[in-house]
Design a protein around this motif. Sequence first.
Motif, short mmCIF file in Angstrom:
data_model
loop_
_atom_site.label_atom_id
_atom_site.label_comp_id
_atom_site.label_asym_id
_atom_site.label_seq_id
_atom_site.Cartn_x
_atom_site.Cartn_y
_atom_site.Cartn_z
N VAL A 81 1.42 -1.26 -0.36
CA VAL A 81 0.00 0.46 -0.62
C VAL A 81 0.73 1.19 -0.01
CG1 VAL A 81 -2.23 0.92 1.35
CG2 VAL A 81 -2.02 -0.83 1.58
N THR A 82 1.05 2.05 -1.03
CA THR A 82 1.48 3.55 -0.89
C THR A 82 0.33 4.39 -0.95
OG1 THR A 82 3.48 2.26 -2.11
CG2 THR A 82 3.26 4.61 -2.61
N PHE A 83 0.99 5.49 -0.46
CA PHE A 83 0.09 6.76 0.04
C PHE A 83 1.47 7.98 -0.80
CE2 PHE A 83 -1.10 4.13 3.46
CZ PHE A 83 -2.51 4.17 3.83
N ASN A 89 -1.42 6.77 12.02
CA ASN A 89 -2.43 5.47 12.19
C ASN A 89 -2.48 4.82 11.71
OD1 ASN A 89 -2.49 8.40 14.56
ND2 ASN A 89 -4.25 8.70 13.02
N VAL A 90 -1.44 4.26 11.43
CA VAL A 90 -1.85 2.75 10.35
C VAL A 90 -2.03 2.20 10.72
CG1 VAL A 90 -1.11 1.89 7.64
CG2 VAL A 90 -0.86 4.89 8.25
N ASP A 91 -2.99 1.08 10.67
CA ASP A 91 -2.70 -0.24 11.36
C ASP A 91 -3.93 -1.11 10.41
OD1 ASP A 91 -5.49 0.76 12.68
OD2 ASP A 91 -4.62 1.44 14.33
N ALA A 92 -4.10 -2.29 11.50
CA ALA A 92 -4.89 -3.19 10.18
C ALA A 92 -6.10 -2.88 10.71
CB ALA A 92 -4.81 -4.73 11.62
N GLY A 93 -6.93 -2.36 11.54
CA GLY A 93 -8.42 -1.55 11.62
C GLY A 93 -9.13 -0.66 10.53
N ASP A 94 -7.40 -0.35 10.08
CA ASP A 94 -7.86 0.66 8.84
C ASP A 94 -7.93 -0.05 7.11
OD1 ASP A 94 -7.28 3.29 10.24
OD2 ASP A 94 -4.84 2.62 10.03
N ALA A 109 2.84 -4.20 8.02
CA ALA A 109 3.97 -3.60 8.54
C ALA A 109 5.20 -2.51 7.70
CB ALA A 109 5.44 -4.91 7.87
N VAL A 110 5.76 -1.62 8.56
CA VAL A 110 6.06 -0.97 7.51
C VAL A 110 7.53 -0.73 6.53
CG1 VAL A 110 7.49 1.72 8.03
CG2 VAL A 110 5.63 0.99 9.30
N VAL A 111 7.28 -0.67 5.21
CA VAL A 111 8.12 -0.51 4.30
C VAL A 111 9.14 0.93 3.84
CG1 VAL A 111 8.94 -0.67 1.25
CG2 VAL A 111 6.93 -2.82 3.01
N THR A 112 8.33 1.58 3.84
CA THR A 112 8.82 3.00 3.95
C THR A 112 8.45 4.31 4.81
OG1 THR A 112 9.71 3.16 1.35
CG2 THR A 112 9.76 5.28 2.19
N ALA A 113 9.11 4.01 6.05
CA ALA A 113 8.39 5.53 6.38
C ALA A 113 7.55 5.97 6.70
CB ALA A 113 8.83 5.62 7.43
N LEU A 137 -9.90 0.24 1.61
CA LEU A 137 -10.00 0.86 3.40
C LEU A 137 -10.98 0.76 4.38
CD1 LEU A 137 -9.21 4.70 2.06
CD2 LEU A 137 -7.70 2.96 3.24
N ALA A 138 -11.09 0.30 5.01
CA ALA A 138 -11.53 -0.47 6.14
C ALA A 138 -13.27 1.14 6.38
CB ALA A 138 -11.71 -0.26 7.74
N GLY A 139 -14.40 0.83 6.68
CA GLY A 139 -14.89 2.35 6.83
C GLY A 139 -14.88 3.42 8.17
N GLY A 140 -14.42 3.21 8.86
CA GLY A 140 -14.41 3.26 10.33
C GLY A 140 -12.89 3.56 9.91
N GLN A 141 -11.29 3.45 9.10
CA GLN A 141 -10.11 4.25 9.32
C GLN A 141 -10.06 5.91 9.15
OE1 GLN A 141 -8.61 6.36 7.24
NE2 GLN A 141 -9.92 7.03 5.72
N ASN A 142 -9.02 5.63 10.80
CA ASN A 142 -8.98 7.03 10.81
C ASN A 142 -7.54 7.78 10.72
OD1 ASN A 142 -7.03 5.27 12.71
ND2 ASN A 142 -7.23 6.15 13.83
N ILE A 143 -6.77 7.17 9.47
CA ILE A 143 -5.56 7.98 9.10
C ILE A 143 -5.62 8.77 8.40
CG2 ILE A 143 -3.39 7.51 6.72
CD1 ILE A 143 -4.54 4.38 6.53
#
Length: 220
Positions: A81-83, A89-94, A109-113, A137-143
């Motif tokens: 996943v690339t932003f 706030n990136v975690d599995a729940g997102d 897992a973080v690849v590039t911080a 993306l999950a409906g409640g993601q908070n990224i």
Amino acid sequence: ANTVYDVTIAGGDLADFTGEVGLDLAGGQNITDTAGNALPAGDPATDETYTLDNTAPGLTSFVRQTPLASPTNADSLVFRVTFSENVQNVDAGDFRVNGTTTATVTNVAVVTANTVYDITVSGGNLAGFTGVVGLDLAGGQNITDMVGNALPAGEPATDETYFVDNTGPTVTINQAGGQTDPTTTLPINFTVEFSEPVTGFTETDVTLTGTAGTATVTGS
């Protein structure tokens, strides 16, 4: 007379503006010291500015990472996943798994911080599942980005999926077209047809049945 003043900037498009905001002396300023000496035009030696960021971060891509190929029968799938900018706030729940499998997101897992992450999908019925598996993306993601702008919902422009195939091929053996039965024509031909493309098939993968004595299987 004072020497230090606080100057506030507000209003206009500031709440939606992205860019640099600074402060200059106006061209017609008439500031003087108490003796009447005019303040010269120009910028001070220390001239700090603000960089305002009111632009939401973007989701650039979901791409297959491990394995790279699809279809696959792997029981653990990794999406990269690339932003578009640094996020937090990136975690599995997102994230959530797209498709009818009961597999879930089991690792981040973080690849590039702050910009690139590997998301693992595994468990559930994935080891025996056949079908498409994707990532959403999950409906409640908070990224958010690093100043708090929220990541919008939606799919990235590049959104790869896996086709997971845990269903084995089937085979049908028929008399070859055009050959009569009973027949005196030799050799005797059969058509071996698989339900999907296969590799590794040779004449050693079939055996002769019946009472044909020393006849052998040839061709593939």
